[in-house]
Design an enzyme around this catalytic site. Structure first.
Site, PDB file in Angstrom:
ATOM      1  N   HIS A   1      40.417  35.587  38.764  1.00  0.00           N
ATOM      2  CA  HIS A   1      40.189  37.321  38.373  1.00  0.00           C
ATOM      3  C   HIS A   1      41.469  38.045  39.176  1.00  0.00           C
ATOM      4  CE1 HIS A   1      36.375  35.995  39.206  1.00  0.00           C
ATOM      5  NE2 HIS A   1      35.993  35.005  40.047  1.00  0.00           N
TER       6      HIS A   1
ATOM      7  N   GLU B   1      54.934  43.776  24.463  1.00  0.00           N
ATOM      8  CA  GLU B   1      53.444  44.431  24.093  1.00  0.00           C
ATOM      9  C   GLU B   1      53.450  44.641  23.170  1.00  0.00           C
ATOM     10  OE1 GLU B   1      55.341  47.781  25.965  1.00  0.00           O
ATOM     11  OE2 GLU B   1      55.380  47.855  27.677  1.00  0.00           O
TER      12      GLU B   1
END
Length: 482
Positions: A157, A291
């Site tokens: 998480h 990216e």
């Protein structure tokens, strides 16, 4: 003027708009090698079966090789009026050798010709992509060996969960990429049947030898159904599906690189080769390569979706819709190839901040599970009870504003009198990772064993695990388990 390659039915040429929507030479010209190889194999088979004279076959092969040389040298002029690579090559061949060129198309159609060319291209591309995947895997394995003892936080998480080794983390991507290579090779195996000789859709009345052309082009066998052969695009759909999964894995890793290289994390430093600056903020070091790799999945998955939509409504056999298969496929496979190359470069140049990773690994009570395991193992406390006791210990550490290693034995006994001083041995992140020696676990020794296994797989040569080294903690490039 009518397009002579179409035959005599059409009295006039296409309207300019029709030519614009119909022509594919702008993108399918990259199939020239495959198209010429298929034509040489076809001409040779026609001569061997007596359908074509040996003299015509030799003239065709010489002419095709000359056309190939022209295209490779850049002197060939492609014509949009001739629509595609097949007609461009055949038209130039006719200019070179005359009427013999017109006999080349005997017992085949553009339908089986394009399917053959495209399969050959996809097969060649898969071979290149698999090599690139293996190269990236080897770069990751090499880095994993160097960082087998480097401790970092493991996340669930995106919250600190348990300490792991950086080498173990990198090897997770090696496993993913191994499956990616397997999927690509599976697609290659299934596509390796030759459509050539299926003609337009029904086969041909000429006594051709499809086994011969399949063998000449490196296919395992000819396709068994002519309708399926000319209308099948499963081979590129499956390849794009494998490419999409691979790109997704690269995107996950790229996302981690973006996070790790941020000032807030500071786990790794990417080199100048794969970062850029800001036009206004001189301090910035932007992970642009990562990216862009992260973004490529959109193009690759989009190509898969686009082609599935094209194919879903087509009755058998060939329809012109299928011309839309190549442009998106070329773009997607190019994007994956570029992403693999960029990721390999980033991995090779990536420098971890080992001390920063270790400090972060120790935060957030990351060794809490080790306490619970110790209570089970040493005090024979049922795990659910141990879990509850550990939760109380974490709460006490929070109250005292310290880490678990900052608690005294009196603090532990306040929670449960059965706890003794041995518990301190499991509170360090070093002890935590070293203890996880189960197969597939994060222990440094395991990392080196798995790295050696993968080196053996990737290089084909046996590799023994490197020995563990005693290292001191440090900053960039020096540090690890002490």
């Amino acid at each position: 003027m009518s397009n002579k390659m179409w035959g005599g039915r059409f009295a006039t040429g296409p309207d300019a708009i029709m030519e614009e929507i119909n022509a594919s030479i702008g993108f399918d010209q990259r199939l020239f090698r495959q198209d010429i190889a298929g034509s040489i194999a076809h001409a040779t088979m026609l001569a061997e079966t007596g359908i074509l004279t040996q003299e015509d076959r030799d003239a065709i092969v010489v002419g095709l090789n000359e056309v190939l040389a022209e295209i490779e040298s850049g002197s060939f002029t492609f014509s949009r009026a001739l629509e595609d690579i097949h007609m461009n090559v055949e038209s130039r061949l006719r200019e070179k050798i005359g009427d013999a060129a017109g006999r080349l198309h005997t017992a085949r159609s553009r339908n089986d010709q394009v399917a053959t060319d495209f399969k050959l291209y996809v097969r060649d591309t898969i071979d290149t992509l698999v090599v690139q995947v293996h190269t990236l895997q080897l770069a990751l394995v090499t880095k994993a060996e160097d960082e087998a003892q480097t401790i970092m936080p493991g996340f669930t998480h995106l919250q600190s969960a348990q300490p792991v080794t950086f080498g173990h983390h990198l090897l997770a991507y090696v496993e993913m990429l191994g499956r990616d290579a397997g999927r690509l090779l599976d697609a290659r195996k299934r596509l390796n049947e030759s459509p050539l000789g299926s003609a337009a859709l029904a086969g041909t009345p000429y006594p051709i030898d499809r086994e011969r052309t399949a063998e000449a082009l490196g296919f395992d066998r000819p396709t068994a159904n002519s309708l399926d052969a000319v209308s099948d695009r499963d081979f590129i759909l499956e390849t794009l599906a494998a490419a999409s999964i691979c790109a997704m894995h690269l995107s996950r890793f790229a996302e981690e690189m973006v996070i790790w290289s941020s000032a807030q994390f500071g786990f790794v430093r990417l080199s100048d080769k794969f970062t850029t600056g800001s036009s206004i903020m001189p301090q910035k070091r932007n992970p642009d390569a990562a990216e862009l790799v992260r973004a490529k999945i959109g193009r690759i998955l989009g190509a898969l979706t686009s082609l599935v939509v094209v194919m879903k409504g087509l009755p058998l056999a060939y329809s012109k819709d299928m011309q839309e298969d190549k442009e998106v496929a070329f773009d997607a496979l190019d994007a994956l190839s570029l992403s693999l190359a960029a990721m390999t470069g980033m991995v090779g140049d990536m420098v971890p901040n080992r001390e920063r990773m270790r400090v972060s690994a120790a935060a957030g009570f990351s060794t809490a599970t080790d306490i619970a395991d110790w209570l089970v193992r040493e005090l024979n406390i049922p795990f659910r009870d141990a879990h509850h006791i550990t939760g109380q210990i974490v709460a006490l550490a929070e109250q005292k504003n310290c880490g678990l290693e900052g608690l005294t034995i009196e603090d532990f006994k306040f929670i449960d009198q059965r706890i003794d001083s041995r518990i301190h041995k499991v509170l360090t992140v070093e002890a935590s990772v070293a203890a996880r020696q189960s197969y597939g676990g994060t222990a440094p020794a395991n990392v080196l064993i798995q790295a050696a296994r993968w080196k053996t797989i990737l290089t084909g040569e046996p590799h023994d695990p490197k020995p563990l080294q005693k290292k001191k903690h440090g900053g960039h490039g020096d540090g690890g388990v002490e």
